[in-house]
Design a protein around this motif. Structure first.
Motif, PDB file in Angstrom:
ATOM      1  N   GLU A 117       0.833  -1.197   0.000  1.00 54.66           N
ATOM      2  CA  GLU A 117       0.000   0.000   0.000  1.00 54.66           C
ATOM      3  C   GLU A 117       0.878   1.262   0.000  1.00 54.66           C
ATOM      4  OE1 GLU A 117      -3.264  -0.950  -0.104  1.00 54.66           O
ATOM      5  OE2 GLU A 117      -3.449   1.145  -0.772  1.00 54.66           O
ATOM      6  N   ALA A 118       1.921   1.224   0.821  1.00 50.66           N
ATOM      7  CA  ALA A 118       2.817   2.384   0.902  1.00 50.66           C
ATOM      8  C   ALA A 118       3.518   2.613  -0.436  1.00 50.66           C
ATOM      9  CB  ALA A 118       3.846   2.167   2.015  1.00 50.66           C
ATOM     10  N   MET A 119       3.953   1.529  -1.073  1.00 52.15           N
ATOM     11  CA  MET A 119       4.600   1.660  -2.388  1.00 52.15           C
ATOM     12  C   MET A 119       3.621   2.222  -3.409  1.00 52.15           C
ATOM     13  SD  MET A 119       6.893  -1.781  -2.899  1.00 52.15           S
ATOM     14  CE  MET A 119       6.256  -2.999  -1.787  1.00 52.15           C
ATOM     15  N   ALA A 120       2.394   1.679  -3.390  1.00 53.19           N
ATOM     16  CA  ALA A 120       1.397   2.133  -4.359  1.00 53.19           C
ATOM     17  C   ALA A 120       1.095   3.617  -4.157  1.00 53.19           C
ATOM     18  CB  ALA A 120       0.127   1.294  -4.228  1.00 53.19           C
ATOM     19  N   ASN A 121       0.996   4.037  -2.896  1.00 48.42           N
ATOM     20  CA  ASN A 121       0.772   5.450  -2.601  1.00 48.42           C
ATOM     21  C   ASN A 121       1.889   6.316  -3.149  1.00 48.42           C
ATOM     22  OD1 ASN A 121      -1.605   5.190  -1.333  1.00 48.42           O
ATOM     23  ND2 ASN A 121      -0.826   5.518   0.753  1.00 48.42           N
ATOM     24  N   ALA A 122       3.112   5.897  -2.863  1.00 43.10           N
ATOM     25  CA  ALA A 122       4.265   6.674  -3.324  1.00 43.10           C
ATOM     26  C   ALA A 122       4.236   6.766  -4.844  1.00 43.10           C
ATOM     27  CB  ALA A 122       5.558   6.019  -2.850  1.00 43.10           C
ATOM     28  N   ALA A 123       3.891   5.649  -5.498  1.00 47.76           N
ATOM     29  CA  ALA A 123       3.870   5.638  -6.959  1.00 47.76           C
ATOM     30  C   ALA A 123       2.783   6.557  -7.499  1.00 47.76           C
ATOM     31  CB  ALA A 123       3.641   4.201  -7.449  1.00 47.76           C
ATOM     32  N   ARG A 124       1.630   6.573  -6.820  1.00 51.61           N
ATOM     33  CA  ARG A 124       0.494   7.347  -7.335  1.00 51.61           C
ATOM     34  C   ARG A 124       0.615   8.837  -7.053  1.00 51.61           C
ATOM     35  NH1 ARG A 124      -4.590   3.843  -5.438  1.00 51.61           N
ATOM     36  NH2 ARG A 124      -2.978   3.198  -3.984  1.00 51.61           N
ATOM     37  N   PHE A 125       1.055   9.170  -5.831  1.00 52.30           N
ATOM     38  CA  PHE A 125       0.920  10.566  -5.413  1.00 52.30           C
ATOM     39  C   PHE A 125       2.213  11.362  -5.347  1.00 52.30           C
ATOM     40  CE2 PHE A 125      -2.569   8.202  -3.262  1.00 52.30           C
ATOM     41  CZ  PHE A 125      -3.598   8.686  -4.058  1.00 52.30           C
ATOM     42  N   SER A 126       3.357  10.691  -5.221  1.00 52.39           N
ATOM     43  CA  SER A 126       4.567  11.473  -4.934  1.00 52.39           C
ATOM     44  C   SER A 126       5.141  12.138  -6.180  1.00 52.39           C
ATOM     45  CB  SER A 126       5.634  10.580  -4.312  1.00 52.39           C
ATOM     46  OG  SER A 126       6.237   9.781  -5.312  1.00 52.39           O
ATOM     47  N   GLY A 127       4.865  11.536  -7.341  1.00 52.72           N
ATOM     48  CA  GLY A 127       5.459  12.068  -8.557  1.00 52.72           C
ATOM     49  C   GLY A 127       6.894  11.608  -8.752  1.00 52.72           C
ATOM     50  N   ALA A 128       7.471  10.924  -7.774  1.00 51.14           N
ATOM     51  CA  ALA A 128       8.840  10.421  -7.917  1.00 51.14           C
ATOM     52  C   ALA A 128       8.828   9.217  -8.850  1.00 51.14           C
ATOM     53  CB  ALA A 128       9.396  10.017  -6.559  1.00 51.14           C
ATOM     54  N   ASP A 129       9.918   9.034  -9.613  1.00 50.87           N
ATOM     55  CA  ASP A 129       9.906   7.860 -10.484  1.00 50.87           C
ATOM     56  C   ASP A 129      10.692   6.695  -9.890  1.00 50.87           C
ATOM     57  OD1 ASP A 129      12.357   8.954 -10.828  1.00 50.87           O
ATOM     58  OD2 ASP A 129      12.081   9.498 -12.937  1.00 50.87           O
ATOM     59  N   GLU A 130      11.228   6.902  -8.684  1.00 55.37           N
ATOM     60  CA  GLU A 130      11.896   5.787  -8.030  1.00 55.37           C
ATOM     61  C   GLU A 130      11.507   5.720  -6.564  1.00 55.37           C
ATOM     62  OE1 GLU A 130      16.118   5.222  -8.812  1.00 55.37           O
ATOM     63  OE2 GLU A 130      16.331   4.435  -6.772  1.00 55.37           O
ATOM     64  N   ILE A 131      11.275   4.495  -6.106  1.00 51.38           N
ATOM     65  CA  ILE A 131      10.905   4.281  -4.708  1.00 51.38           C
ATOM     66  C   ILE A 131      11.932   3.328  -4.106  1.00 51.38           C
ATOM     67  CG2 ILE A 131       9.118   3.353  -3.175  1.00 51.38           C
ATOM     68  CD1 ILE A 131       7.123   3.885  -5.508  1.00 51.38           C
ATOM     69  N   SER A 132      12.406   3.653  -2.924  1.00 46.75           N
ATOM     70  CA  SER A 132      13.358   2.760  -2.255  1.00 46.75           C
ATOM     71  C   SER A 132      12.652   2.004  -1.147  1.00 46.75           C
ATOM     72  CB  SER A 132      14.499   3.556  -1.621  1.00 46.75           C
ATOM     73  OG  SER A 132      15.172   4.297  -2.605  1.00 46.75           O
ATOM     74  N   VAL A 133      12.891   0.710  -1.122  1.00 44.99           N
ATOM     75  CA  VAL A 133      12.292  -0.110  -0.066  1.00 44.99           C
ATOM     76  C   VAL A 133      13.414  -0.865   0.635  1.00 44.99           C
ATOM     77  CG1 VAL A 133      10.725  -2.020   0.431  1.00 44.99           C
ATOM     78  CG2 VAL A 133      10.150  -0.392  -1.369  1.00 44.99           C
ATOM     79  N   TYR A 134      13.404  -0.833   1.946  1.00 35.96           N
ATOM     80  CA  TYR A 134      14.392  -1.596   2.708  1.00 35.96           C
ATOM     81  C   TYR A 134      13.667  -2.430   3.750  1.00 35.96           C
ATOM     82  CZ  TYR A 134      18.127  -2.612   6.069  1.00 35.96           C
ATOM     83  OH  TYR A 134      18.997  -3.229   6.923  1.00 35.96           O
ATOM     84  N   ALA A 135      13.869  -3.719   3.714  1.00 36.50           N
ATOM     85  CA  ALA A 135      13.250  -4.619   4.685  1.00 36.50           C
ATOM     86  C   ALA A 135      14.334  -5.203   5.570  1.00 36.50           C
ATOM     87  CB  ALA A 135      12.512  -5.744   3.960  1.00 36.50           C
TER      88      ALA A 135
END
Lengths: 212, 363
Positions: free
Chosen positions: B279-297
């Motif tokens: 959900e957080a990734m999808a939000n970032a993709a939809r609303f942030s306008g950034a073309d890259e998202i970093s995820v660290y688990a």
């Protein structure tokens, strides 16, 4: 404007080399290109660049072979490893062979330019994924033989976690209230441990790529 | 050069009797006198040398490459047999051992020539029977040879055939595996890579779409080439997050970079973390306008932490429209129901980071 840096690109796909060349900033001068270990070693020795952009996988051997062939002749040349694969053993092996950094091929031209400058200045460059691997390798509960080399300090851990989370050095510095220079020092220290530690995970990963 | 492959011709010019010893001497590059001496010695063994000499005279061609007549060949072979019998007799072996040895030799001859294998087999079995029956009335020791002779005969009968069959089957299997592999690669290339390339050609005007297509293709190919990889193992936290990231990339045309340290098998708790992270990734993709998202688990002794970060527009939580707050709710709600937390920090203009953490449960 930063001082111009001379680099050699060692990578077996001509198209990719051309792509990298066109993406790099003005401050980077490409003085040579090679597609194999055999071509790369004499070329790097002859051109004596600041940084070699080195593919982990080459048709006639690993990127490590280039490092091994060049370093005795040109100890001042620094290597920034680059690959598509991102598996722990590739990354760990090439860094332990002497690369000062590791980035994936999906990196943007701007970030790559920055990484080349960083490596040329003697600092280390970790991709987020490499930072994750290192945290993983140094987190297992195996007995510590050499505390100085086999363990990360709390600060180094913090820095690595932020790199893994996708922070740039400047962002790390401001979030930990440090100077960028201090962040660089921490990363270089982690690099040194990564290269010299005898922790089991590191040697295992390196061994899987027949590095030792 | 010693040629062991063909029978040497007689050398009548240098010969004393029929040129046999001279011919053999020349072919073996030894002094013919030595050969003559050997024949003479063998002649003492019940006359075997004489029979052998006559057999050789008949079997050796008059000139190199000349073919012998059938009658002459049969006579030569017979004499050879006689020579063998004479020699065995000279050694003082009982008659039935001699006979079975001769029969076995004949059997082996036919078997290894691979013609008349049945005849060879029959000769062998006869040799065994002779040995057995003969040994029956002459006492101990010899009957022990009989099963060995049988086994040896059997081996000689079926051995070459078994060997060749096994080799053919191995080669056949190899060919089949190779062609199956080829077919699989061809199918893979056709189904995915060629299709993607065709799509890319058609949509080359839309760089975003091209990137999306090629990333999807890359992912597919990678998971096929490296099925053992940590990533894309569906039954682990990191694998599931990587899959979720892949979906988000495809749906929204962004790039998601994943890093991880440690991993756990999926259970209800970690699955909730994956869903919240998705959900957080999808939000970032939809609303942030950034073309890259970093995820660290990260999984360690304290529990699970997942960070989803973008360098997009960021937002002021107080000013967030209602429907978007609802989405945030689904991230936070999911985590709190499992005893975890979700912390969202965002600065307008600098991006957003969502931190999900789930402490390890005391078990």
């Amino acid at each position: 404007m930063k001082a111009s840096r001379r680099i050699v690109i060692v990578e077996d796909h001509r198209i990719f080399r051309a792509g990298v060349r066109s993406e790099l900033g003005e401050s980077i001068e490409v003085v040579g290109e090679a597609g194999t270990v055999g071509e790369a070693i004499p070329l790097v020795i002859e051109t004596d660049p600041d940084v070699v952009l080195l593919d982990v996988h080459l048709p006639d051997g690993g990127g490590q072979a280039v490092i091994a062939g060049v370093s005795p002749e040109r100890p001042g040349v620094r290597f920034l490893a680059l690959s598509v694969s991102d598996t722990a053993e590739d990354v760990i092996a090439v860094v332990r062979a002497g690369a000062r950094g590791y980035v994936t091929k999906t990196i943007s031209g701007e970030e790559l330019t920055e990484a080349i400058h960083r490596v040329a200045d003697g600092d280390a460059v970790f991709s987020p994924r490499l930072a994750g691997f290192v945290l993983d390798a140094f987190s297992s509960g195996e007995p510590i033989r050499d505390a100085e080399l086999d363990e990360l300090t709390a600060r180094e851990r913090e820095v690595l976690r932020l790199i893994a989370r996708g922070y740039r050095y400047k962002e790390i510095a401001s979030s930990l209230h440090l100077s960028v220079k201090t962040v660089e020092t921490h990363v270089s220290s982690v690099l040194r441990k990564l290269q010299l530690s005898s922790r089991h995970e590191l040697t295992r990963w390196a061994a899987e790529r027949r590095m030792i | 050069m010693v040629d062991v492959g063909t029978i040497p011709a007689r050398d009548r010019a240098n010969g004393v009797v029929a040129g046999v010893a001279a011919g053999i001497g020349r072919a073996l590059e030894v002094d013919p006198t030595l050969v003559r001496l050997l024949f003479a010695l063998l002649a003492l063994a019940g006359g075997a040398g004489i029979a052998l000499y006559l057999a050789a005279a008949l079997l050796m061609p008059d000139a190199p490459g000349e073919r012998r007549g059938r009658v002459r060949f049969a006579a030569g072979m017979t004499l050879l047999l006689l020579a063998a019998v004479a020699a065995l007799n000279g050694l003082g072996l009982p008659w039935f051992v001699q006979l079975s040895a001769v029969l076995a030799a004949g059997g082996a001859f036919f078997l290894w020539r691979e013609q008349q294998r049945v005849l060879g087999g029959v000769l062998f079995v006869t040799a065994a029977v002779v040995l057995f029956t003969g040994g029956g009335d002459s006492g101990a020791g010899v009957p022990l040879l009989t099963p060995a002779a049988f086994a040896g005969g059997l081996l000689l009968v079926v051995g070459p055939w078994l060997w060749r069959t096994a080799q053919e089957r191995a080669a056949e299997r190899m060919r089949r595996v190779r062609s199956e592999e080829r077919a699989e690669v061809a199918a893979r290339v056709h189904d995915s890579i060629l299709q993607t390339l065709a799509l890319i050609q058609r949509e080359s005007a839309d760089p975003k779409r091209v990137e999306q297509l090629s990333r999807r293709q890359e992912r597919e190919l990678r998971s096929w080439l490296f099925p053992e990889g940590e990533l894309f193992k569906d039954d682990t936290l990191v694998g599931a997050i990587a899959n979720a990231a892949a979906e988000v990339e495809e749906l929204h045309g962004v790039r998601v970079e994943i890093a991880s340290a440690g991993n756990v098998p999926l259970d209800d708790d970690s699955r909730a973390v994956v869903l919240a992270a998705r959900e957080a990734m999808a939000n970032a993709a939809r609303f942030s306008g950034a073309d890259e998202i970093s995820v660290y688990a990260e999984v360690d002794g304290d529990g699970i932490s997942v960070f989803v970060r973008d360098r997009g527009t960021g937002f002021d939580r107080a000013a967030v429209p209602l429907e978007r707050r609802g989405v945030s709710e689904s991230i936070e709600g999911r985590m709190t129901r499992r005893g975890g937390t979700a912390t969202i920090s965002s600065t307008p203009g600098q991006g957003t980071e969502v931190e999900l953490s789930l402490p390890r449960k005391a078990s």
